[in-house]
Design a protein around this motif. Structure first.
Motif, PDB file in Angstrom:
ATOM      1  N   ASP A  48      25.512  24.256  67.549  1.00  0.00           N
ATOM      2  CA  ASP A  48      25.618  24.103  65.470  1.00  0.00           C
ATOM      3  C   ASP A  48      24.503  22.680  65.741  1.00  0.00           C
ATOM      4  OD1 ASP A  48      28.190  25.865  65.028  1.00  0.00           O
ATOM      5  OD2 ASP A  48      29.182  24.237  65.393  1.00  0.00           O
ATOM      6  N   TRP A  49      24.871  22.146  66.648  1.00  0.00           N
ATOM      7  CA  TRP A  49      23.655  20.620  66.367  1.00  0.00           C
ATOM      8  C   TRP A  49      22.573  21.076  66.354  1.00  0.00           C
ATOM      9  CZ3 TRP A  49      21.707  18.495  71.764  1.00  0.00           C
ATOM     10  CH2 TRP A  49      21.546  17.091  71.508  1.00  0.00           C
ATOM     11  N   GLN A 106      21.245  21.924  62.768  1.00  0.00           N
ATOM     12  CA  GLN A 106      21.513  20.986  62.138  1.00  0.00           C
ATOM     13  C   GLN A 106      19.414  20.493  61.988  1.00  0.00           C
ATOM     14  OE1 GLN A 106      23.552  17.417  63.191  1.00  0.00           O
ATOM     15  NE2 GLN A 106      24.707  18.422  63.649  1.00  0.00           N
TER      16      GLN A 106
END
Length: 221
Positions: free
Chosen positions: A109-110, A113
């Motif tokens: 998820d990071w 970004q």
């Protein structure tokens, strides 16, 4: 008259303090984005103050130097990242293995970004003289806290050598972070997660002691 003047000075000081705090936040936000995106050495003071909308004198008043500003950025980013990481791993509860299984999905998820530029600690150490100890010391403090948290979970899971397994997971995390920064592919976290899963095999776990068995330290004789 004296009391009125004193009150005005107090109000002025409070307002000035508020301005400093606001300017400090803007400078930190600007420096963080520019250091992470462009690199510390490539980012000059002028670029930071232009983005923050402050004067150069304000930066030096609040931080003293660019080096001090870098230190504050790294310390702040480290704290925020650890709060996010540990909070994400702990969310949803479950046992230690369930929490460990959340590590690489969280990293994925990071990585996805828009403002993912890699690990600021790896980047800072990587772009400076390798004999410089200042950035390495900050990076090691951050890494020590993260590894200690992972080691606790690994120990709760029953690993025979929690410290070793925690370091193995840490290496996979670092490798995934660098690979994601280079490739811009969040999917590298999935590959690292598969490798991590192979570490959780029965031989890595402590065997329960049976009644009447000799203590482990005697069995090793």
């Amino acid at each position: 008259m004296g009391k009125s003047s004193s009150k005005k000075r107090s109000v002025a000081a409070a307002l000035a303090g508020g301005d400093d705090e606001s300017a400090r936040g803007r400078l930190l936000n600007a420096a963080t984005r520019l250091f992470c995106k462009n690199g510390i050495n490539a980012t000059g003071i002028d670029a930071i103050i232009n983005e923050a909308g402050t004067a150069k004198t304000t930066l030096y008043k609040l931080f003293g130097s660019k080096t001090n500003l870098v230190h504050v950025v790294l310390e702040t980013e480290g704290k925020l990242w650890r709060e996010w990481f540990i909070g994400t791993i702990e969310s949803g509860g479950g046992n230690a293995q369930a929490k460990l299984a959340r590590i690489f999905p969280a990293l994925k998820d990071w990585f996805g970004q828009e403002r993912f530029y890699g690990c600021p600690f790896i980047n800072a150490v990587g772009e400076h003289d390798k004999d410089q100890k200042q950035f390495r010391a900050i990076a090691l403090r951050h890494k020590k806290i993260v590894l200690a948290y992972i080691e606790t979970l690994v120990g709760e899971m029953g690993a025979a050598e929690p410290e070793v397994l925690a370091h193995q997971l840490g290496l996979l995390m670092d490798g995934a972070i660098v690979a994601a920064m280079v490739t811009r592919d969040p999917g590298v976290a999935d590959t690292a997660g598969l490798a991590a899963g192979s570490l959780f095999v029965p031989t890595k776990l402590k065997k329960p002691r049976r009644a009447g068995n000799a203590p482990a330290h005697l069995m090793a004789v």
